[in-house]
Design an enzyme around this catalytic site. Structure first.
Site, PDB file in Angstrom:
ATOM      1  N   LYS A 133      60.205  54.746 -18.999  1.00  0.00           N
ATOM      2  CA  LYS A 133      60.759  53.319 -18.971  1.00  0.00           C
ATOM      3  C   LYS A 133      60.790  52.849 -20.468  1.00  0.00           C
ATOM      4  O   LYS A 133      61.922  52.466 -20.852  1.00  0.00           O
ATOM      5  CB  LYS A 133      59.690  52.526 -18.342  1.00  0.00           C
ATOM      6  CG  LYS A 133      60.095  50.843 -18.770  1.00  0.00           C
ATOM      7  CD  LYS A 133      59.137  49.596 -18.176  1.00  0.00           C
ATOM      8  CE  LYS A 133      57.704  49.739 -18.888  1.00  0.00           C
ATOM      9  NZ  LYS A 133      57.697  48.596 -19.859  1.00  0.00           N
TER      10      LYS A 133
ATOM     11  N   CYS B 192      53.505  37.623 -24.046  1.00  0.00           N
ATOM     12  CA  CYS B 192      53.386  38.049 -22.616  1.00  0.00           C
ATOM     13  C   CYS B 192      51.846  37.816 -22.387  1.00  0.00           C
ATOM     14  O   CYS B 192      51.028  37.596 -23.197  1.00  0.00           O
ATOM     15  CB  CYS B 192      53.949  39.102 -22.356  1.00  0.00           C
ATOM     16  SG  CYS B 192      53.109  40.465 -22.853  1.00  0.00           S
TER      17      CYS B 192
ATOM     18  N   ARG C   3      52.950  39.366 -29.155  1.00  0.00           N
ATOM     19  CA  ARG C   3      54.020  40.401 -29.152  1.00  0.00           C
ATOM     20  C   ARG C   3      55.064  40.056 -30.287  1.00  0.00           C
ATOM     21  O   ARG C   3      56.120  39.736 -30.011  1.00  0.00           O
ATOM     22  CB  ARG C   3      54.668  40.291 -27.806  1.00  0.00           C
ATOM     23  CG  ARG C   3      53.760  40.805 -26.697  1.00  0.00           C
ATOM     24  CD  ARG C   3      53.082  42.051 -26.680  1.00  0.00           C
ATOM     25  NE  ARG C   3      53.904  43.165 -26.605  1.00  0.00           N
ATOM     26  CZ  ARG C   3      54.386  43.715 -25.654  1.00  0.00           C
ATOM     27  NH1 ARG C   3      54.118  43.340 -24.374  1.00  0.00           N
ATOM     28  NH2 ARG C   3      55.203  44.727 -25.348  1.00  0.00           N
TER      29      ARG C   3
ATOM     30  N   ASP D 249      48.658  51.757 -22.805  1.00  0.00           N
ATOM     31  CA  ASP D 249      49.080  51.601 -21.468  1.00  0.00           C
ATOM     32  C   ASP D 249      48.322  52.472 -20.401  1.00  0.00           C
ATOM     33  O   ASP D 249      48.608  52.397 -19.018  1.00  0.00           O
ATOM     34  CB  ASP D 249      50.470  52.185 -21.502  1.00  0.00           C
ATOM     35  CG  ASP D 249      51.428  51.477 -22.392  1.00  0.00           C
ATOM     36  OD1 ASP D 249      52.665  51.786 -22.452  1.00  0.00           O
ATOM     37  OD2 ASP D 249      51.059  50.117 -22.639  1.00  0.00           O
TER      38      ASP D 249
END
Ligand code: EPZ
Length: 427
Positions: free
Chosen positions: A24, A118, A123, A309
């Site tokens: 992604k 977010c 961010r 992640d």
């Protein structure tokens, strides 16, 4: 679409083989890079996830045509005639900011809405702006919209990033390839997706060297020298790491196919430190475990450090390990929301600013839980597979952003899992 929920029954195991999709966090930027060529580019191994659909919408709003056949995207930029990306799209997916660099490269200007924060943090994009300004870009903010201009054109420069930001490195890279002269990006992000992007840019006619290391050097070429290309997205190392944790949790053996093991050095190191056997091949990684899980300390860092992640997924492993693990989140300022949901399933976790003290417990209990972000959601489903009883995972939109057919792939590995409409719950 009617809200859905994942229902998963626990005390289960995951074993077998699973193919990971294209990354992604590469494919989104490869799509943006296509703006630097005039005509039809082909991108292979693009995952079926909602973030890709949003980026396709962004490109179509600019005048491109985007069509999909299987895992291949055809992007034709012939009629791209706008440099505007409005807030309604950027607010759907902050990664839309990745069009900033290529739009500046193509038009010499861009109007892109400032992305919001977010769940996991503010961010900010200050490093994107400082880096692009070094290349001659001037920014004005007008009612939340970034207006970029290049009054004297794009000029190569020697820029040192304050932090190896993935997004800032990518935006600078995509502008610098058509800047006049040489650009050096020091303290650049080294994530494998950066190298994937550079490989596509070079296939389009750019001259990038050093991508994947902290010093990237670019020799600018005229925009007219950039042409469309055909490129295959690298495998998704985070999807792969997520499934490997599933195999480690329940013993496996579980093999992920379609990813270069060199993309997961730290995750593989930590799986072995926690008592797993890990074997690797050219494009596959196999995990199995017969011993109890051993506690481990983890510090998330830019690549090749431990990937943020995979932090939630490894916190789940630590929650079932034999002792106390300390997990430190150094990349994002608020990425421990997963812990609160896991504690509802019986995990014993103490949070202190950027540190999580995780005391292993023998068993988790199924419960209704909510995804807070993409990776926490994926980890909650894994928690439900090993917990006692039934778990309902709500807010699947987070998971659908980044995992293609997550429930289907887990079912193929033996999970007792289904997606049902929220309205069907209770009957
Ligand atoms: C990319 O985000 C990924 N997203 C993230 O994946 C990933 O966690 C992150 O890189 C780190 O690997 C995509 O590629 C779409 P950064 P990005 O710029 O580019 C701060 C997922 O789950 N920062 O390296 O936004 C920033 O706030 C997602 O797939 C500034 O302060 O990451 C963050 O705390 C989550 N100013 C840190 O640096 C800036 O100008 C790392 O951000 C830029 C970043």
């Amino acid at each position: 679409m009617n809200q859905e929920v994942i229902i998963v029954r626990g005390n289960n195991t995951l074993a077998g083989d699973v193919q990971v999709a294209g990354a992604k966090n590469s494919a989104l930027k490869l799509m943006a890079a296509a703006l630097l060529g005039q005509g039809p580019s082909l991108l292979h191994n693009v995952p079926h996830i909602s973030d890709i659909d949003i980026m396709a919408e962004v490109l179509e709003r600019l005048g491109a045509t985007v069509s999909r056949e299987g895992h291949t995207l055809a992007i034709d930029t012939t009629n791209v005639d706008s440099c505007e990306t409005p807030y309604e799209l950027v607010s759907k997916m902050r990664a839309s900011i990745s069009v900033l660099g290529p739009l500046i490269g193509r038009f010499g200007e861009a109007r892109v809405a400032m992305p919001g924060g977010c769940q996991i943090g503010a961010r900010k994009i200050d490093m994107h702006l400082v880096g692009l300004e070094a290349l001659g870009v001037r920014f004005e903010v007008d009612h939340g919209v970034l207006h970029a201009t290049t009054p004297n054109g794009l000029k190569g420069a020697h820029v040192t990033l304050e932090f190896p930001s993935v997004g800032a490195t990518e935006n600078m890279l995509m502008a610098s390839v058509v800047a006049e002269g040489i650009t050096a990006i020091e303290n650049a992000a080294c994530e494998p997706e950066i190298e994937d992007l550079a490989n596509m840019l070079n296939a389009m006619g750019a001259k990038v060297a050093g991508a994947g290391t902290s010093l990237i050097e670019v020799e600018g070429v005229p925009l007219s020298a950039m042409h469309p290309c055909e490129h295959t997205t690298v495998g998704d190392r985070i999807e792969a790491g997520t499934f490997l944790v599933g195999g480690a949790l329940t013993g496996g053996p579980l093999t992920v196919h379609g990813v270069d093991p060199a993309f997961l050095p730290m995750a593989i190191m930590k799986l072995r430190a926690m008592g797993c056997d890990v074997e690797t091949g050219e494009d596959w990684v196999r995990v199995s475990r017969t011993e109890p899980l051993t506690s481990v300390d983890i510090q998330t860092l830019p690549h090749p450090g431990f990937p943020t992640d995979l932090q939630a997924q490894f916190m789940l492993l630590a929650a079932l390990a034999d002792d106390v693990s300390v997990i430190t989140e150094n990349v994002f300022e608020n990425r421990f929301m997963f812990a609160a949901e896991l504690m509802r399933m019986g995990a014993d976790i103490e949070l202190d600013d950027h540190h999580a003290l995780v005391r292993g417990v023998a068993q988790l209990e199924g419960a209704p839980v909510s995804s807070t972000d993409l990776r926490a959601g994926a980890a909650l489903v894994l928690a439900g597979i090993v917990a006692d009883g039934e778990t309902q995972v709500h807010h699947l939109e987070h998971i659908d952003r980044g995992y293609e057919d997550y429930a289907g792939k887990l079912a193929s590995l033996g999970a007792d899992i289904r997606r049902v409409a929220v309205s069907a719950l209770g009957n």
